[in-house]
Design a protein around this motif. Structure first.
Motif, mmCIF file in Angstrom:
data_model
loop_
_atom_site.group_PDB
_atom_site.id
_atom_site.type_symbol
_atom_site.label_atom_id
_atom_site.label_comp_id
_atom_site.label_asym_id
_atom_site.label_seq_id
_atom_site.Cartn_x
_atom_site.Cartn_y
_atom_site.Cartn_z
ATOM 1 N N ARG A 38 3.813 2.735 7.496
ATOM 2 C CA ARG A 38 2.485 3.068 6.973
ATOM 3 C C ARG A 38 1.929 1.900 6.180
ATOM 4 N NH1 ARG A 38 4.832 7.002 8.729
ATOM 5 N NH2 ARG A 38 3.824 8.961 9.272
ATOM 6 N N PRO A 39 1.401 0.892 6.880
ATOM 7 C CA PRO A 39 0.966 -0.341 6.215
ATOM 8 C C PRO A 39 -0.238 -0.164 5.303
ATOM 9 C CG PRO A 39 0.297 -0.348 8.526
ATOM 10 C CD PRO A 39 1.189 0.854 8.331
ATOM 11 N N LYS A 40 -0.982 0.934 5.455
ATOM 12 C CA LYS A 40 -2.182 1.114 4.646
ATOM 13 C C LYS A 40 -1.898 1.801 3.306
ATOM 14 C CE LYS A 40 -5.500 1.132 8.454
ATOM 15 N NZ LYS A 40 -6.621 1.851 9.101
ATOM 16 N N LEU A 41 -0.649 2.143 3.057
ATOM 17 C CA LEU A 41 -0.313 2.736 1.768
ATOM 18 C C LEU A 41 -0.527 1.708 0.660
ATOM 19 C CD1 LEU A 41 3.000 4.702 2.477
ATOM 20 C CD2 LEU A 41 0.709 5.650 2.187
ATOM 21 N N ARG A 42 -1.040 2.154 -0.463
ATOM 22 C CA ARG A 42 -1.238 1.260 -1.598
ATOM 23 C C ARG A 42 0.115 0.893 -2.194
ATOM 24 N NH1 ARG A 42 -6.583 1.320 -2.508
ATOM 25 N NH2 ARG A 42 -7.744 3.115 -1.721
ATOM 26 N N PRO A 43 0.224 -0.296 -2.779
ATOM 27 C CA PRO A 43 1.511 -0.725 -3.339
ATOM 28 C C PRO A 43 2.109 0.275 -4.321
ATOM 29 C CG PRO A 43 -0.021 -2.560 -3.284
ATOM 30 C CD PRO A 43 -0.806 -1.356 -2.887
ATOM 31 N N GLU A 94 -14.162 -3.249 -8.872
ATOM 32 C CA GLU A 94 -13.875 -3.677 -7.501
ATOM 33 C C GLU A 94 -12.391 -3.843 -7.230
ATOM 34 O OE1 GLU A 94 -16.209 -7.214 -6.919
ATOM 35 O OE2 GLU A 94 -17.897 -6.036 -6.138
ATOM 36 N N ARG A 95 -11.563 -3.812 -8.272
ATOM 37 C CA ARG A 95 -10.132 -3.995 -8.079
ATOM 38 C C ARG A 95 -9.402 -3.426 -9.296
ATOM 39 N NH1 ARG A 95 -8.888 -10.373 -9.488
ATOM 40 N NH2 ARG A 95 -9.595 -10.295 -11.660
ATOM 41 N N GLN A 96 -8.081 -3.440 -9.237
ATOM 42 C CA GLN A 96 -7.267 -3.042 -10.373
ATOM 43 C C GLN A 96 -6.045 -3.949 -10.457
ATOM 44 O OE1 GLN A 96 -5.545 0.873 -9.993
ATOM 45 N NE2 GLN A 96 -4.911 0.574 -7.890
ATOM 46 N N LEU A 97 -5.472 -4.025 -11.639
ATOM 47 C CA LEU A 97 -4.277 -4.831 -11.868
ATOM 48 C C LEU A 97 -3.134 -3.883 -12.187
ATOM 49 C CD1 LEU A 97 -3.028 -7.669 -12.237
ATOM 50 C CD2 LEU A 97 -3.665 -7.519 -14.664
ATOM 51 N N ILE A 98 -2.120 -3.849 -11.330
ATOM 52 C CA ILE A 98 -1.009 -2.927 -11.526
ATOM 53 C C ILE A 98 0.312 -3.687 -11.474
ATOM 54 C CG2 ILE A 98 -2.235 -0.946 -10.562
ATOM 55 C CD1 ILE A 98 -0.727 -1.370 -7.964
ATOM 56 N N GLN A 99 1.328 -3.080 -12.043
ATOM 57 C CA GLN A 99 2.653 -3.695 -12.040
ATOM 58 C C GLN A 99 3.532 -3.008 -11.008
ATOM 59 O OE1 GLN A 99 4.122 -4.672 -15.830
ATOM 60 N NE2 GLN A 99 6.217 -5.026 -15.186
ATOM 61 N N LYS A 125 7.759 -7.153 -8.031
ATOM 62 C CA LYS A 125 6.657 -8.058 -7.688
ATOM 63 C C LYS A 125 5.850 -8.486 -8.909
ATOM 64 C CE LYS A 125 5.989 -6.330 -2.958
ATOM 65 N NZ LYS A 125 5.007 -5.766 -1.994
ATOM 66 N N GLY A 126 5.993 -7.771 -10.002
ATOM 67 C CA GLY A 126 5.214 -8.094 -11.190
ATOM 68 C C GLY A 126 3.804 -7.558 -11.105
ATOM 69 N N PRO A 176 -2.692 -11.807 -18.625
ATOM 70 C CA PRO A 176 -3.011 -10.417 -18.281
ATOM 71 C C PRO A 176 -2.238 -9.423 -19.156
ATOM 72 C CG PRO A 176 -2.561 -11.700 -16.311
ATOM 73 C CD PRO A 176 -2.156 -12.547 -17.469
ATOM 74 N N LEU A 177 -2.841 -8.264 -19.375
ATOM 75 C CA LEU A 177 -2.204 -7.229 -20.185
ATOM 76 C C LEU A 177 -1.207 -6.443 -19.345
ATOM 77 C CD1 LEU A 177 -5.204 -5.754 -22.236
ATOM 78 C CD2 LEU A 177 -3.364 -7.229 -23.056
ATOM 79 N N ARG A 178 -0.073 -6.138 -19.947
ATOM 80 C CA ARG A 178 0.929 -5.275 -19.320
ATOM 81 C C ARG A 178 0.970 -3.946 -20.069
ATOM 82 N NH1 ARG A 178 4.591 -7.987 -15.954
ATOM 83 N NH2 ARG A 178 4.294 -10.261 -15.937
#
Length: 396
Positions: A96-101, A241-246, A250-251, A300-302
């Motif tokens: 399922r390549p379209k799954l979000r990380p 338009e995007r998000q920053l996730i851990q 992969k960090g 970036p904030l963690r």
């Protein structure tokens, strides 16, 4: 003479006529006295029935049913379901390549922590409904939260539904009514006064983070992924338009927003615009692509570091209970609903493509009920004033 009168069938030692040969499959009696049925599948492989039978009739009935399944294209290769759940589930996620990380990470965790320990080495065709019921009850008895158990059950059911579609098993054994429904406890709503108590005590570089998270109803990852060019302070809008996730292993990773409706533009209340302007001037990275919210090291904030080093202390200094940063979004959604936002407006602001989540914030408050009552009163009085007879009826 005797034989000519009686005929050949009455001779001593005459053989009984053999029963006609079966058109499909065959049955033989085993030394144990039980009966075995064998048949040739549509793939040309000769197979025995998965069990033996007490009577010849039982064996023949089984063969008749099996032949019907083959003719109706409902036959399933019994060897196909021998793949283990662990192997099949791992492939299921990879395919399922379209799954979000973040979704891939969640599925991997649920599989590794809650599903595989029980079913990982079990062939698909050996997993039955009682096994699923006992597995679910065991998780709950061990103290796993109902929300996590519901997520694990939904994943398990989805994997086995695909196994049915792949003709590896005939029936999905996940058939517990309501087991996949989450019943999360309602999160607390922080008041506007409490939000500003937090703003007053938190480190100065995070004041705008709290305010924008509350009054624009943004998620943590959406906030930390914002760039200078996403913020239009003259128009009073923020573009997501995007998000920053851990991601484990992969960090920090920039990805698309969480939901399909996640890319959106949100209007910002004028109340916090000056605070945002000061923040961008003092703390944001340089350039159009510079991050709006960064740590003291300009990186970036963690979430984990922020919660441990900043958020917990701010709650303590503000004398507030242990709430999550995400509860600020809940507060913003509630304020928007109380301000009269429609279902569609809430959906756009919250970035949800279905009405289910938006409806949560459409609950009535005492003040809203009183406002409705006041408006009804005014409408009724106006109608009665236009109809003297009606006024007399209403006021005996």
């Amino acid at each position: 003479m005797f034989s000519s009168i009686c005929g050949p069938s009455s001779r001593l030692g005459a053989q009984e006529p053999k029963p006609p040969k079966r058109r499909f499959g065959r049955v033989r009696k085993l030394p144990s006295g039980r009966y075995q049925a064998r048949y040739q599948g549509p793939d040309g492989v000769d197979r025995p029935a998965p069990e033996t039978f007490a009577t010849k009739t039982d064996a023949e009935v089984w063969l008749t049913r099996t032949e019907a399944q083959i003719l109706d294209d409902e036959w399933i290769d019994p060897d196909a379901g021998k793949i283990t759940l662990g192997k099949y589930a791992t492939d299921w996620i990879d395919e399922r390549p379209k799954l979000r990380p973040r979704t891939v990470e969640l599925y991997g965790y649920l599989l590794r922590k809650h599903i595989a320990p029980t079913f990982g080495d079990i062939p698909l065709n050996e997993i039955k409904e009682p096994h699923v019921r006992r597995w679910r009850k065991k998780l709950l008895d061990e103290g796993v939260s109902e929300v996590t158990v519901a997520k694990a059950y939904r994943l398990f059911k989805a994997i086995l539904s695909t196994a049915v579609d792949d003709q590896l098993i005939k029936r999905n054994p996940c058939r517990i009514k309501g087991a996949g429904q989450e019943k999360s406890p309602e999160r607390p709503v922080v008041t506007v006064a409490q939000v500003y108590r937090l703003v007053d005590v938190i480190e100065h570089r995070y004041r705008a983070l709290v305010l924008l998270g509350t009054f624009a109803s943004l998620r943590w990852g959406e906030l930390t992924g914002l760039r200078r060019k996403d913020l239009d302070l003259d128009a009073g809008t923020v573009k997501v338009e995007r998000q920053l996730i851990q991601i484990t292993g992969k960090g920090l990773v920039f990805t698309d927003p969480k939901s399909a409706a996640g890319k959106r533009t949100v209007a910002i209340p004028a109340l916090i615009l000056d605070e945002l302007k000061a923040h961008v001037k003092d703390f944001a990275q340089n350039g159009d692509d510079g991050l709006i919210f960064v740590g003291p090291d300009d990186g970036p904030l963690r979430n984990t570091n922020f919660n441990r080093r900043v958020w917990a202390k701010a709650l303590q200094d503000a004398d507030l209970p242990k709430i999550h940063f995400h509860d600020l979004r809940h507060t913003g959604n509630t304020l928007a609903a109380s301000a009269g936002a429609s279902i569609r407006e809430l959906m756009a602001r919250m970035s949800h493509s279905s009405t289910r989540a938006a409806l949560i914030y459409q609950h009535s408050t005492d003040e809203r009920q009183r406002e409705v009552a006041r408006k009804l009163d005014a409408l009724a009085r106006g109608a009665l004033d236009k109809d003297p007879l009606g006024t007399q009826r209403a006021r005996p």
